[in-house]
Design a protein around this motif. Sequence first.
Motif, short mmCIF file in Angstrom:
data_model
loop_
_atom_site.label_atom_id
_atom_site.label_comp_id
_atom_site.label_asym_id
_atom_site.label_seq_id
_atom_site.Cartn_x
_atom_site.Cartn_y
_atom_site.Cartn_z
N HIS A 28 26.56 157.14 23.23
CA HIS A 28 26.85 156.42 24.47
C HIS A 28 25.93 155.22 24.56
O HIS A 28 24.72 155.35 24.38
CB HIS A 28 26.65 157.33 25.68
CG HIS A 28 26.82 156.63 26.99
ND1 HIS A 28 28.05 156.19 27.42
CD2 HIS A 28 25.93 156.30 27.96
CE1 HIS A 28 27.91 155.61 28.61
NE2 HIS A 28 26.63 155.67 28.95
N TYR A 39 30.79 162.27 31.28
CA TYR A 39 29.98 163.26 30.59
C TYR A 39 30.80 164.32 29.85
O TYR A 39 30.48 164.67 28.72
CB TYR A 39 29.04 163.93 31.59
CG TYR A 39 27.95 164.76 30.92
CD1 TYR A 39 26.98 164.14 30.13
CD2 TYR A 39 27.88 166.14 31.08
CE1 TYR A 39 25.97 164.88 29.52
CE2 TYR A 39 26.88 166.88 30.47
CZ TYR A 39 25.94 166.24 29.70
OH TYR A 39 24.95 166.98 29.09
N ASP A 40 31.85 164.81 30.47
CA ASP A 40 32.65 165.85 29.81
C ASP A 40 33.24 165.37 28.49
O ASP A 40 33.28 166.11 27.50
CB ASP A 40 33.76 166.33 30.75
CG ASP A 40 33.24 167.16 31.90
OD1 ASP A 40 32.09 167.63 31.80
OD2 ASP A 40 33.96 167.33 32.89
N ARG A 43 30.02 164.52 25.98
CA ARG A 43 28.97 165.53 25.78
C ARG A 43 28.83 166.00 24.34
O ARG A 43 27.72 166.07 23.79
CB ARG A 43 29.23 166.72 26.70
CG ARG A 43 28.13 167.76 26.70
CD ARG A 43 28.42 168.80 27.76
NE ARG A 43 27.34 169.76 27.87
CZ ARG A 43 27.30 170.71 28.78
NH1 ARG A 43 28.29 170.86 29.65
NH2 ARG A 43 26.29 171.56 28.82
N SER A 44 29.93 166.32 23.68
CA SER A 44 29.86 166.88 22.33
C SER A 44 29.34 165.88 21.30
O SER A 44 28.84 166.27 20.24
CB SER A 44 31.23 167.39 21.90
OG SER A 44 32.17 166.33 21.85
N LEU A 46 26.94 163.52 21.95
CA LEU A 46 25.61 163.03 22.28
C LEU A 46 24.56 163.69 21.40
O LEU A 46 24.58 164.90 21.20
CB LEU A 46 25.29 163.31 23.75
CG LEU A 46 26.20 162.66 24.79
CD1 LEU A 46 25.83 163.14 26.18
CD2 LEU A 46 26.13 161.13 24.71
N TRP A 156 25.07 167.15 38.39
CA TRP A 156 24.89 166.88 36.96
C TRP A 156 23.47 167.22 36.51
O TRP A 156 23.26 167.73 35.42
CB TRP A 156 25.18 165.40 36.68
CG TRP A 156 24.93 165.03 35.25
CD1 TRP A 156 25.80 165.14 34.20
CD2 TRP A 156 23.70 164.51 34.70
NE1 TRP A 156 25.20 164.73 33.04
CE2 TRP A 156 23.92 164.33 33.32
CE3 TRP A 156 22.46 164.18 35.25
CZ2 TRP A 156 22.92 163.83 32.47
CZ3 TRP A 156 21.47 163.70 34.41
CH2 TRP A 156 21.70 163.53 33.04
N THR A 194 19.42 167.63 32.74
CA THR A 194 20.73 168.20 33.05
C THR A 194 20.58 169.57 33.72
O THR A 194 19.63 170.31 33.47
CB THR A 194 21.59 168.34 31.78
OG1 THR A 194 20.84 169.03 30.77
CG2 THR A 194 22.00 166.97 31.27
#
Length: 284
Positions: A28, A39-40, A43-44, A46, A156, A194
């Motif tokens: 990102h 984020y959803d 997420r994988s 990052l 979050w 988080t």
Amino acid sequence: MKLVCYRDGGQERLGVVEGDSVRRLSGHDGDLVSLIENYDALRSGLKADGEATPLDNVELLAPIPRPRRNIFCVGKNYSEHAREFAGSGYEAGATTDVDEFPAVFTKPASTVIASGQDVDLHADITDSVDYEVELTLIIGKGGKNIPAEKAHEHIWGYTIINDVTARDRQKQHKQWFLGKSLDSFCPMGPFAVTADEVTSEDLDLQTWVNGETRQKANTRDLIFDIPSLVATISAGLTLVPGDLIATGTPAGVGIGFNPPKFLKSGDVVEMEITGLGRLKNTFR
């Protein structure tokens, strides 16, 4: 995941904190708010990338240097602080120690500074500057009329805010906005963590002024808990990703002493909340 916003080669970047070091976040390229908004989906992908750099060697920024909206703040949300405030002579009109409903106000985004930056005492307009350590929620999933039992689905993560306050202005104007909204009156950080890494119902909060312990409490002592705050604030008001909600401060602020212990030039205020790092600022 524990993240920081920092400046590298003139550019703002997000980094992943690993112990006392930081590595650049890959997956990102935007700021924290845009990360939260997506984020959803992100997420994988990052991960921490590149060489580790000591945190002391980077220029930290606030996790959200420029919030898109005012920061929501809750007053008098720890019983002992509510009592010390009511007996201080600086209360702006309330007649009870503990209120029936949460007291909610805002601080403008222009107040935000980072850990390590100086707080302006604004000596030309106030001589009563005080500190307040506050656990702060970072909203991830927006919504309106959020029920308390679903509040954590909308959070979050978490950070620390020092809700710096000019007590005389707070009293004189019979409301809290002007006393809490001077430039630099919202140190934030150092980290954004988080929600999956934080047990928000059992966090220790501490404040030191020039090394002297002033505030020490636990979020178990909140009068209005986190789910009820989210439900109250979102009632008829749409929360959006990146919104910040500061949940109140415990006893031990400057007005709780007799005479009050207001901050003076050169004072160093440090704040810690379990797992969220140490926020440190000098007042000038």
